[in-house]
Write a protein that holds these residues in place. Sequence first.
Motif: not given
Lengths: 304, 279
Positions: A249-262
Amino acid sequence: MSHKKQKQMQIKSKLTVENKLSITGWFFILPATLLIFAMSFYPMFKALYMSFRTGIGVNMEWAGLYNFTRMLKDKIFMQSVRNNFFYLIIQVPIMLVLAITLASILNNPKLKYKGLFRILLFLPCATPLVAYSVIFRSLFAIDGYFNTILLNFGILSKAYNFLGHPTSAKIVIIIALIWRWTGYNIVFYLAGLQNIDPSIYEAVKLEGASKFQTFFSITAPLLKPMILLTSIMSINGTLQLFDESVNLTAGGPANASITMSHYIYNLSFKYVPNFGYAAALSYVILLLVAFLALIQMKVVDVRD
Amino acid sequence: MSVININKKTKSTQSLGVGTYTFLIVAVILSVFPLFWMVIAATNKSVDVISGTLIPGSNLATNYKNLIGSTNLWQAMWNSFKYAGIMTVLSLLVCSIAGYGFEIYHDKHKDRLFSFLLLAMMIPFAAVMIPLYQMVSEYGLLNSTAGFVLPTISTPFLIMLFRQNSRSFPHEIIDAARIDGLSEIGIFIRIYIPTQKAVFAAAVTVVFMNGWNNYLWPKIIMQSNDSISMPMLIAGLQSGYVTDYGVLMLSVLFCILPMLIIFFAMQRYFTQGITGSIK
């Protein structure tokens, strides 16, 4: 007198032999031990020290608890913590129940083509993490396979951007995780099931227990150590998710799916590097992993 | 008694019903489909992949040409083999002798040290990656195999695997070998290792796969184009604006194939090794 002395000598020489062996043993374990100290424990304490400092690149100064108060106001970080817990709470139980169910089916002595079923269910866990992330990204892309199928069957009238909406992006990550890791956990449950003496089942059957009763009164309690092990491994793994967040997801959309390590990676190596703050955030993961593992052991103990 | 058993068994054949098989078959289809789709996509043109084809195409050669035209595929393959291979050899050397040492020469202090080392299993990589990165760059090991392998040569998991499996190694054999005048290291190399093929095979599988799959660490330290690994190559390919699915899936296929070969060749040992480690 001389007899006593001889005996003492004997004891002494025996001791030196044992000492010698013990020293040999120390030499055997030395390289591995040193490496773990140098590559795990030392960096861990160094990161702790760094977490109390702030600055850009090498220009760091003492900051006290600044990094730790800052993270509470950091919306992206808070989002990433929530995301990790979302993945954890939904994915781990589904996956473990699936794995136990499939393992008990595979363990049934009367199942046909057992070897084939096993290999095909284990296949996903031979797939590199980046590789399956890319496959799932392509399957769920706006011009990907699932959209094409849903459009062709008239279920959707317009392609749905699975990876472009916060909730569906997270669900795609969960689906991908379940796909990748269920087979891995089956390996452990199969090993656990094979250690259960079949005669126990015979005895329960004679008493007329139903399949469900057998599972909950015999199989589940005997598998308990394995359930504990797999949940600790899964919790540990889910809290450290990185490859999927970056590549699916590349952390996206707008960091909505980003993980801590990422997010920690981004802070350290993508944005202007702030190692102190990133180190402080990494300690949150460390404490969470330790804390959840502790709770896990307590909970499973109480159920005895 | 045996007659009763046979009766019970025939009874349970009937109880494994259609529902169970349906469930199993659905699970198998779901677990195979993404890989099947990937292989199909690797042989097709990107437009055909997008249109949802599930039939092998004839575009494999073109995809391959485009792939080696836009990336340094074989360099990345070689790098990945080198990183994972050297890591496997070193890791097995260091951890097998340590696991053996912790078990065969165990005493109060070594047992305590071992439990302490196990704590390292709980340390998330994110918590050590920044100091590790600083160490590696300080010693000039960026873009090098040494930089890649150093943090993960010695792992508590692998030491535990060898320690658990040394438990069943008969002490009489060791005593006999000592009387024959074999040195301690000689016993380890000439007697212990040859009897532990299954454990070593399991360890090779686990370590090589981990080394091959590793993405975060090489992403940090492999900064030159010549040093990238296969996962990095795939990740780089998909981040472009227009994705050529045929080429992308072919690169994924290249990254997966070695893992599948190892997996099929070592499947039995993998299960055995894991089982041995938790008994």
